[in-house]
Design a protein around this motif. Sequence first.
Motif, PDB file in Angstrom:
ATOM      1  N   ARG A   1      59.276  -7.736  19.592  1.00  0.00           N
ATOM      2  CA  ARG A   1      60.023  -8.915  19.417  1.00  0.00           C
ATOM      3  C   ARG A   1      59.704  -9.468  18.063  1.00  0.00           C
ATOM      4  O   ARG A   1      60.614  -9.844  17.314  1.00  0.00           O
ATOM      5  N   ILE A   2      58.488  -9.226  17.568  1.00  0.00           N
ATOM      6  CA  ILE A   2      58.313  -9.785  16.146  1.00  0.00           C
ATOM      7  C   ILE A   2      58.852  -8.764  15.170  1.00  0.00           C
ATOM      8  O   ILE A   2      59.368  -9.142  14.389  1.00  0.00           O
ATOM      9  N   ARG A   3      58.879  -7.620  15.816  1.00  0.00           N
ATOM     10  CA  ARG A   3      59.886  -6.638  14.757  1.00  0.00           C
ATOM     11  C   ARG A   3      61.333  -6.855  14.722  1.00  0.00           C
ATOM     12  O   ARG A   3      61.841  -6.916  13.871  1.00  0.00           O
ATOM     13  N   VAL A   4      61.718  -7.262  15.976  1.00  0.00           N
ATOM     14  CA  VAL A   4      63.129  -7.743  16.002  1.00  0.00           C
ATOM     15  C   VAL A   4      63.470  -8.783  14.989  1.00  0.00           C
ATOM     16  O   VAL A   4      64.269  -8.580  14.436  1.00  0.00           O
ATOM     17  N   VAL A   5      62.681  -9.801  15.220  1.00  0.00           N
ATOM     18  CA  VAL A   5      62.661 -10.928  14.361  1.00  0.00           C
ATOM     19  C   VAL A   5      62.791 -10.816  12.991  1.00  0.00           C
ATOM     20  O   VAL A   5      63.596 -11.130  12.156  1.00  0.00           O
ATOM     21  N   ARG A   6      61.735 -10.078  12.348  1.00  0.00           N
ATOM     22  CA  ARG A   6      61.711  -9.334  11.151  1.00  0.00           C
ATOM     23  C   ARG A   6      62.895  -8.766  10.550  1.00  0.00           C
ATOM     24  O   ARG A   6      63.439  -9.040   9.473  1.00  0.00           O
ATOM     25  N   ASP A   7      63.348  -7.782  11.466  1.00  0.00           N
ATOM     26  CA  ASP A   7      64.442  -6.829  11.101  1.00  0.00           C
ATOM     27  C   ASP A   7      65.455  -7.821  10.907  1.00  0.00           C
ATOM     28  O   ASP A   7      66.416  -7.828  10.174  1.00  0.00           O
ATOM     29  N   HIS A   8      65.906  -8.752  11.972  1.00  0.00           N
ATOM     30  CA  HIS A   8      66.957  -9.879  11.981  1.00  0.00           C
ATOM     31  C   HIS A   8      67.014 -10.394  10.860  1.00  0.00           C
ATOM     32  O   HIS A   8      68.241 -10.381  10.078  1.00  0.00           O
ATOM     33  N   MET A   9      66.053 -10.980  10.206  1.00  0.00           N
ATOM     34  CA  MET A   9      65.857 -12.016   9.193  1.00  0.00           C
ATOM     35  C   MET A   9      66.076 -11.190   7.777  1.00  0.00           C
ATOM     36  O   MET A   9      66.719 -11.419   6.897  1.00  0.00           O
ATOM     37  N   HIS A  10      65.641  -9.868   7.698  1.00  0.00           N
ATOM     38  CA  HIS A  10      65.902  -8.909   6.857  1.00  0.00           C
ATOM     39  C   HIS A  10      67.438  -8.615   6.554  1.00  0.00           C
ATOM     40  O   HIS A  10      68.002  -8.508   5.639  1.00  0.00           O
ATOM     41  N   LEU A  11      68.079  -8.066   7.629  1.00  0.00           N
ATOM     42  CA  LEU A  11      69.454  -7.901   7.864  1.00  0.00           C
ATOM     43  C   LEU A  11      70.266  -9.159   7.378  1.00  0.00           C
ATOM     44  O   LEU A  11      71.353  -8.933   6.644  1.00  0.00           O
ATOM     45  N   GLU A  12      69.906 -10.537   7.544  1.00  0.00           N
ATOM     46  CA  GLU A  12      70.428 -11.409   7.003  1.00  0.00           C
ATOM     47  C   GLU A  12      70.618 -11.646   5.505  1.00  0.00           C
ATOM     48  O   GLU A  12      71.492 -11.968   4.806  1.00  0.00           O
ATOM     49  N   THR A  13      69.365 -11.231   4.775  1.00  0.00           N
ATOM     50  CA  THR A  13      69.327 -11.195   3.434  1.00  0.00           C
ATOM     51  C   THR A  13      70.232  -9.892   2.676  1.00  0.00           C
ATOM     52  O   THR A  13      70.586 -10.036   1.482  1.00  0.00           O
ATOM     53  N   VAL A  14      70.568  -8.997   3.541  1.00  0.00           N
ATOM     54  CA  VAL A  14      71.288  -7.857   2.851  1.00  0.00           C
ATOM     55  C   VAL A  14      72.610  -8.103   3.626  1.00  0.00           C
ATOM     56  O   VAL A  14      73.393  -6.923   3.309  1.00  0.00           O
ATOM     57  N   TYR A  15      73.085  -8.982   4.420  1.00  0.00           N
ATOM     58  CA  TYR A  15      74.380  -9.148   4.816  1.00  0.00           C
ATOM     59  C   TYR A  15      74.827  -8.123   5.618  1.00  0.00           C
ATOM     60  O   TYR A  15      75.982  -7.656   5.722  1.00  0.00           O
ATOM     61  N   ASP A  16      73.975  -7.605   6.396  1.00  0.00           N
ATOM     62  CA  ASP A  16      74.134  -6.406   7.332  1.00  0.00           C
ATOM     63  C   ASP A  16      74.626  -7.288   8.564  1.00  0.00           C
ATOM     64  O   ASP A  16      73.788  -7.316   9.345  1.00  0.00           O
ATOM     65  N   TRP A  17      75.816  -7.729   8.761  1.00  0.00           N
ATOM     66  CA  TRP A  17      76.212  -8.689   9.848  1.00  0.00           C
ATOM     67  C   TRP A  17      76.249  -7.702  11.129  1.00  0.00           C
ATOM     68  O   TRP A  17      75.934  -8.272  12.138  1.00  0.00           O
ATOM     69  N   ASP A  18      76.689  -6.666  11.295  1.00  0.00           N
ATOM     70  CA  ASP A  18      76.645  -5.948  12.328  1.00  0.00           C
ATOM     71  C   ASP A  18      75.252  -5.678  12.792  1.00  0.00           C
ATOM     72  O   ASP A  18      75.104  -5.691  13.930  1.00  0.00           O
ATOM     73  N   GLY A  19      74.258  -5.355  11.981  1.00  0.00           N
ATOM     74  CA  GLY A  19      72.908  -5.111  11.992  1.00  0.00           C
ATOM     75  C   GLY A  19      72.451  -6.601  12.815  1.00  0.00           C
ATOM     76  O   GLY A  19      71.555  -6.420  13.883  1.00  0.00           O
ATOM     77  N   VAL A  20      72.613  -7.510  12.301  1.00  0.00           N
ATOM     78  CA  VAL A  20      72.193  -9.008  12.577  1.00  0.00           C
ATOM     79  C   VAL A  20      72.783  -9.023  14.136  1.00  0.00           C
ATOM     80  O   VAL A  20      71.934  -9.563  15.181  1.00  0.00           O
ATOM     81  N   ILE A  21      73.999  -8.906  14.303  1.00  0.00           N
ATOM     82  CA  ILE A  21      74.398  -9.004  15.705  1.00  0.00           C
ATOM     83  C   ILE A  21      73.742  -7.934  16.841  1.00  0.00           C
ATOM     84  O   ILE A  21      73.490  -8.511  17.777  1.00  0.00           O
TER      85      ILE A  21
END
Length: 144
Positions: A8-28
């Motif tokens: 879960r912590i990894r998913v949140v870190r990934d989610h927040m990183h994906l927001e910074t690189v504007y990978d909206w498909d990845g965030v979703i």
Amino acid sequence: MSDLAERRIRVVRDHMHLETVYDWDGVIATFAGHPRYEMSTGQVFDGEASVRGYFNASRSVFPDQGNEVIAIAHTGNTVLVEFWLTGTHLGEMRIGDRVIEPTGRKLRMRMAASFEFEEGSDRILVERPYYDQAAVARNIGIEL
């Protein structure tokens, strides 16, 4: 720490990183099939179209918006994150009925967010960022 908590912590870190690189498909894809943001302002962005609209609107104000994790913790079915929100005010910002023209100033503001997970899952049900719009304005030199 359990394997699920670590995932879960990894998913949140990934989610927040994906927001910074504007990978909206990845965030979703970090959500459990139905993305949802519940803002501390009372706004709710529910479903993929609404969440993508939120991404577009917020990035038009701060096109280089990013985040830097300060601390992260897991408890129950929740991951809590404290972070710096960063960006440059380059687009019109609306607070209530007021329109604030771009100032070109840098934003660096401490924030927090909670990420709720379904029992036994490492997919996000809802993200709840906590912030004060007036504090955002003050941080870029605007007095309301």
